[in-house]
Design a protein around this motif. Structure first.
Motif, PDB file in Angstrom:
ATOM      1  N   ILE A 195       8.583   3.917  -7.113  1.00 10.32           N
ATOM      2  CA  ILE A 195       7.711   5.059  -7.411  1.00 10.32           C
ATOM      3  C   ILE A 195       6.270   4.581  -7.375  1.00 10.32           C
ATOM      4  N   CYS A 196       5.356   5.358  -6.776  1.00 14.93           N
ATOM      5  CA  CYS A 196       3.943   4.960  -6.745  1.00 14.93           C
ATOM      6  C   CYS A 196       3.334   5.133  -8.133  1.00 14.93           C
ATOM      7  N   PRO A 197       2.750   4.068  -8.689  1.00 15.82           N
ATOM      8  CA  PRO A 197       2.151   4.198 -10.020  1.00 15.82           C
ATOM      9  C   PRO A 197       0.898   5.071 -10.014  1.00 15.82           C
ATOM     10  N   HIS A 198       0.379   5.375  -8.835  1.00  9.65           N
ATOM     11  CA  HIS A 198      -0.840   6.190  -8.767  1.00  9.65           C
ATOM     12  C   HIS A 198      -0.537   7.660  -8.541  1.00  9.65           C
ATOM     13  N   CYS A 199       0.211   7.946  -7.461  1.00 13.17           N
ATOM     14  CA  CYS A 199       0.456   9.363  -7.141  1.00 13.17           C
ATOM     15  C   CYS A 199       1.859   9.808  -7.552  1.00 13.17           C
ATOM     16  N   SER A 200       2.643   8.878  -8.147  1.00 14.26           N
ATOM     17  CA  SER A 200       3.980   9.188  -8.675  1.00 14.26           C
ATOM     18  C   SER A 200       4.983   9.662  -7.628  1.00 14.26           C
ATOM     19  N   SER A 204      -2.353  10.937   1.232  1.00  7.64           N
ATOM     20  CA  SER A 204      -3.354  11.378   0.268  1.00  7.64           C
ATOM     21  C   SER A 204      -3.615  10.312  -0.809  1.00  7.64           C
ATOM     22  N   CYS A 205      -2.825   9.230  -0.799  1.00  8.91           N
ATOM     23  CA  CYS A 205      -2.964   8.187  -1.833  1.00  8.91           C
ATOM     24  C   CYS A 205      -3.466   6.881  -1.210  1.00  8.91           C
ATOM     25  N   LYS A 206      -2.608   6.211  -0.459  1.00  4.84           N
ATOM     26  CA  LYS A 206      -2.960   4.989   0.270  1.00  4.84           C
ATOM     27  C   LYS A 206      -3.513   3.884  -0.623  1.00  4.84           C
ATOM     28  N   ASP A 240       8.089   9.553  -5.452  1.00  3.62           N
ATOM     29  CA  ASP A 240       9.363   8.837  -5.504  1.00  3.62           C
ATOM     30  C   ASP A 240       9.731   8.434  -4.081  1.00  3.62           C
ATOM     31  N   TYR A 241       9.571   7.135  -3.772  1.00  2.00           N
ATOM     32  CA  TYR A 241       9.759   6.683  -2.396  1.00  2.00           C
ATOM     33  C   TYR A 241      11.191   6.897  -1.900  1.00  2.00           C
ATOM     34  N   LEU A 242      12.184   6.694  -2.797  1.00  2.00           N
ATOM     35  CA  LEU A 242      13.584   6.863  -2.395  1.00  2.00           C
ATOM     36  C   LEU A 242      13.841   8.296  -1.999  1.00  2.00           C
ATOM     37  N   ARG A 254       0.856  -1.174   0.000  1.00  2.00           N
ATOM     38  CA  ARG A 254       0.000   0.000   0.000  1.00  2.00           C
ATOM     39  C   ARG A 254       0.891   1.223   0.000  1.00  2.00           C
ATOM     40  N   CYS A 255       0.515   2.206  -0.805  1.00  2.00           N
ATOM     41  CA  CYS A 255       1.269   3.461  -0.855  1.00  2.00           C
ATOM     42  C   CYS A 255       1.186   4.145   0.511  1.00  2.00           C
ATOM     43  N   PRO A 256       2.328   4.543   1.111  1.00  2.00           N
ATOM     44  CA  PRO A 256       2.309   5.127   2.457  1.00  2.00           C
ATOM     45  C   PRO A 256       1.896   6.606   2.482  1.00  2.00           C
TER      46      PRO A 256
HETATM   47 ZN   LIG Z   1       0.693   6.708  -4.006  1.00  2.00          ZN
END
Ligand SMILES: [Zn+2]
Length: 366
Positions: A84-89, A70-72, A91-93, A65-67
């Motif tokens: 990278i989140c494919p939904h909200c883009s 606003s996305c989750k 960049d996790y790094l 799950r995206c952390p």
């Molecule tokens: Zn996301």
């Protein structure tokens, strides 16, 4: 409820309900806990779901799950690892965060299906009343729109006594079905319509299914009501070869037209009273129904409503489909040939005598 049964019973019932409806097959521990009124801390629930996994009734799937608050969104495990989140883009790094790991359970079962579109093949001389009612009910009851083609073959009267006329009617039905299927494909609909057939319409349908010229036509789920198809019709072969997805035979215990059919109409039989012998056919008996009661407005309405037999058959996974009043006939024998021949010779004589009147009637009452 005063004295609640063991919680496991209620959990089991919830699992069965989801399997029957083909809905809610995938869930987190928290989601399931909430539905059955407990919490993720409930050890017994964890054990229960663990046993479901151990027995093969469910699978454990790890998903992410995206952390970002606003996305989750859930990220499927197939795409892992995610940077990278494919939904909200996000960049996790760069953000210094990682996707959250979440555990899902998936019940092993089919998803529910939509009624795609439908062809209705009615009985002889059906008047427009129930057809209008049917279109109206379908349009109102379903959560989505499913086009309905009501096939009309005009007035059949004394003609039903002779076989070559059946073939002609069946050929016309097959050709009309092929046109409808072509049109459905052109408008991005599935190629296999669901079918509801009644009375003489069931027999025409069986002729189309048996005709090598129409082997290219495949169907979804088929409902026959007041069927005059012989009980030994080979539905199993049609289902195995993918021509038909499944068949529900709705029988009226008070139907008197069906048992008489084989003595008047060559090639027919009392499938709508005896049931179909095919292993994979679903036979259901309605104790009070006569030949045309299936289409009385209130009955029709009950069949098509959520939870109605036809609606369930058309939308639920069939693996767990076990309707009340279902039955499986063990055997059937055709009436002796001599009897059928005698009544049919009488029929041919009637045909020869009455055909001109039948022709005349069609000119007057098309
Ligand atoms: Zn996301």
């Amino acid at each position: 409820m005063s004295m609640p049964e063991a919680p496991e019973q209620a959990w089991k019932a919830e699992v069965v309900r989801r399997l029957e409806q083909g809905d809610g097959l995938e869930f987190t521990l928290a989601q399931f806990a909430q539905t059955v009124g407990t919490t993720v801390e409930d050890q017994a629930l964890r054990i229960f779901l663990g046993q479901a996994v151990a027995s093969g009734a469910a699978k454990k799937i790890e998903a992410y799950r995206c952390p970002i608050s606003s996305c989750k969104r859930v990220l499927s495990s197939a795409g892992a690892p995610y940077t990278i989140c494919p939904h909200c883009s996000t960049d996790y790094l760069k953000e210094g965060v990682e996707p959250l790991v979440e555990l899902f359970y998936r019940l092993v079962g089919e998803n529910s299906r939509d009624i795609r579109w439908m062809i209705i093949v009615h009985g002889m001389n059906s008047r427009a009343k129930w057809q209008e009612e049917f279109s109206w009910q379908i349009a109102n009851r379903l959560r989505y729109s499913a086009p309905v083609l009501i096939y009309k073959y005009g007035w059949a009267t004394i003609d039903v006594l002779v076989r070559w006329l059946h073939r002609r009617l069946a050929k016309r039905l097959g050709e009309r079905m092929r046109i409808a299927i072509t049109q459905a494909l052109a408008s991005q609909r599935p190629s296999k319509p669901d079918i509801i057939a009644h009375s003489f319409g069931t027999y025409l349908l069986s002729l189309v299914l048996d005709d090598p010229n129409f082997e290219d036509l495949n169907f979804g789920r088929v409902i026959t009501a007041g069927s005059i198809i012989p009980p030994d019709f080979d539905w199993d072969r049609l289902i195995a070869s993918g021509r038909v997805e499944a068949v529900l035979n709705h029988v009226g215990a008070k139907d008197t037209a069906v048992p008489a059919a084989q003595f008047a109409i060559p090639g027919t039989g009392p499938g709508g009273r005896i049931g179909y012998l095919a292993k994979n056919a679903v036979n259901v008996c309605e104790p009070t129904f006569r030949h045309s009661d299936f289409f009385e407005p209130e009955n029709l309405c009950a069949q098509i409503a959520d939870g109605g037999l036809w609606h369930n058959f058309l939308t639920h996974p069939l693996e767990h489909f076990a309707p009340q009043r279902g039955f499986a006939p063990s055997r059937w024998k055709r009436a002796p040939l001599a009897v059928r021949a005698a009544t049919r010779i009488l029929g041919y004589a009637l045909f020869a005598l009455a055909a001109p009147f039948s022709w005349l009637r069609r000119q007057v009452d098309p």
